[in-house]
Design a protein around this motif. Structure first.
Motif, PDB file in Angstrom:
ATOM      1  N   UNK A 192     -10.756   6.445   5.718  1.00  0.00           N
ATOM      2  CA  UNK A 192      -9.796   7.442   6.175  1.00  0.00           C
ATOM      3  C   UNK A 192      -8.627   7.513   5.201  1.00  0.00           C
ATOM      4  N   UNK A 193      -8.096   8.708   4.987  1.00  0.00           N
ATOM      5  CA  UNK A 193      -6.956   8.823   4.086  1.00  0.00           C
ATOM      6  C   UNK A 193      -5.691   8.316   4.777  1.00  0.00           C
ATOM      7  N   UNK A 194      -4.871   7.637   3.983  1.00  0.00           N
ATOM      8  CA  UNK A 194      -3.637   7.043   4.492  1.00  0.00           C
ATOM      9  C   UNK A 194      -2.573   7.130   3.415  1.00  0.00           C
ATOM     10  N   UNK A 195      -1.340   6.882   3.804  1.00  0.00           N
ATOM     11  CA  UNK A 195      -0.287   6.754   2.804  1.00  0.00           C
ATOM     12  C   UNK A 195      -0.594   5.581   1.893  1.00  0.00           C
ATOM     13  N   UNK A 196      -0.170   5.671   0.638  1.00  0.00           N
ATOM     14  CA  UNK A 196      -0.566   4.666  -0.350  1.00  0.00           C
ATOM     15  C   UNK A 196       0.624   4.339  -1.243  1.00  0.00           C
ATOM     16  N   UNK A 197       0.932   3.053  -1.365  1.00  0.00           N
ATOM     17  CA  UNK A 197       2.023   2.583  -2.215  1.00  0.00           C
ATOM     18  C   UNK A 197       1.457   1.627  -3.253  1.00  0.00           C
ATOM     19  N   UNK A 198       1.644   1.980  -4.517  1.00  0.00           N
ATOM     20  CA  UNK A 198       1.259   1.089  -5.615  1.00  0.00           C
ATOM     21  C   UNK A 198       2.533   0.443  -6.165  1.00  0.00           C
ATOM     22  N   UNK A 199       2.565  -0.876  -6.156  1.00  0.00           N
ATOM     23  CA  UNK A 199       3.757  -1.588  -6.604  1.00  0.00           C
ATOM     24  C   UNK A 199       3.430  -2.531  -7.755  1.00  0.00           C
ATOM     25  N   UNK A 200       4.346  -2.577  -8.728  1.00  0.00           N
ATOM     26  CA  UNK A 200       4.305  -3.637  -9.738  1.00  0.00           C
ATOM     27  C   UNK A 200       5.662  -4.322  -9.722  1.00  0.00           C
TER      28      UNK A 200
ATOM     29  N   UNK B 233      -7.873   6.690   0.264  1.00  0.00           N
ATOM     30  CA  UNK B 233      -8.724   6.242   1.371  1.00  0.00           C
ATOM     31  C   UNK B 233      -8.560   4.749   1.628  1.00  0.00           C
ATOM     32  N   UNK B 234      -8.623   4.357   2.887  1.00  0.00           N
ATOM     33  CA  UNK B 234      -8.507   2.953   3.254  1.00  0.00           C
ATOM     34  C   UNK B 234      -9.687   2.149   2.708  1.00  0.00           C
ATOM     35  N   UNK B 235      -9.459   0.905   2.293  1.00  0.00           N
ATOM     36  CA  UNK B 235     -10.537   0.083   1.741  1.00  0.00           C
ATOM     37  C   UNK B 235     -11.547  -0.332   2.801  1.00  0.00           C
ATOM     38  N   UNK B 236     -12.722  -0.778   2.346  1.00  0.00           N
ATOM     39  CA  UNK B 236     -13.789  -1.103   3.288  1.00  0.00           C
ATOM     40  C   UNK B 236     -13.516  -2.373   4.087  1.00  0.00           C
ATOM     41  N   UNK B 237     -12.516  -3.169   3.693  1.00  0.00           N
ATOM     42  CA  UNK B 237     -12.204  -4.396   4.428  1.00  0.00           C
ATOM     43  C   UNK B 237     -11.109  -4.181   5.482  1.00  0.00           C
ATOM     44  N   UNK B 238     -10.697  -2.933   5.713  1.00  0.00           N
ATOM     45  CA  UNK B 238      -9.651  -2.637   6.691  1.00  0.00           C
ATOM     46  C   UNK B 238     -10.066  -3.155   8.070  1.00  0.00           C
TER      47      UNK B 238
END
Length: 249
Positions: free
Chosen positions: A213-221, A198-203
């Protein structure tokens, strides 16, 4: 996420951080080469034609092409034109692992910095260095071809931070370039995990999707030039407008 002990908050003017025109052209061509849309051996259009298509002076275009020559991505042959070399070096992480426009491909990536501050690292942040409980948090709205497609939250370990090197006035839309130029930090490796969230509240409303709202999500390190983890980011993208792209040289 926790907002405890946050300080040094800065609101960013929408026009801050824009790259010079020649750098934008160079970055777009670098991405096209990295993504394989410009193949090794391919001849670029005549310079005057390219300049006209991009709406810039020939001198501006030549400045961008000179940078690509320095990166080892193109070769300028006297009396013949400019040819793609397509070497994997100096292409950059975002050319090989990135978002691009859905169904179209490419799209010049730019970004607007929404907020930068020192903040307590959240509990779910991957290890980017355990010496400090506080990190540098940046939030950005990202664009492809001037279309808002994603929001992202980036955390940089405090060991790399310098108040004079990284602030609202110095962070450009090319973040890894800012790291290299301002901090001497070079991102050499990155790991991405793709899912949905889900998109963060600061979007911001410009994204066109409501918070939650659900969206594509990329977690990067990401890892620095010494092989140590130094940065983590979360990117939420509109799957109707953008898609994740990766290419192995």
């Amino acid at each position: 996420m926790s907002e405890d002990t946050e300080n040094a908050a800065t609101t960013i003017d929408a026009a801050s951080g824009a790259l010079p025109t020649y750098l934008r052209i160079a970055e777009a061509l670098t991405i096209d080469i990295g993504g394989g849309r410009l193949a090794p051996g391919e001849k670029l259009p005549p310079e005057r034609e390219m300049a006209r298509d991009k709406g810039v002076a020939v001198a501006t275009l030549r400045k961008a092409l000179k940078l690509l020559v320095e990166r080892g991505l193109i070769e300028r042959r006297q009396g013949s034109g400019n040819y793609v070399l397509g070497g994997a070096t100096n292409i950059g992480t975002y050319a090989l692992f990135r978002l691009e426009l859905r169904g179209v491909g490419g799209g010049l990536p730019t970004a607007r910095l929404l907020d930068i501050r020192k903040a307590k690292k959240p509990d779910d942040l991957p290890n980017i260095g355990r010496s400090f409980d506080v990190g540098i948090r940046m939030r950005r709205l990202r664009f492809l071809a001037d279309i808002p497609v994603a929001v992202e939250e980036i955390w940089l370990d405090l060991r790399w931070h310098d108040d004079n090197g990284l602030n609202a006035r110095t962070v450009s839309e090319s973040l890894y370039r800012t790291y290299a130029d301002r901090l001497g930090l070079h991102i050499r490796e990155a790991e991405d995990v793709i899912s949905a969230a889900p998109l963060p509240d600061w979007t911001p409303p410009e994204l066109g999707l409501a918070p939650g709202s659900f969206a594509g999500f990329v977690e990067r390190r990401a890892y620095d030039q010494h092989g140590m983890p130094c940065e983590a980011s979360w990117t939420w993208f509109n799957p109707e407008l953008a898609q994740y792209y990766s290419r192995v040289p």
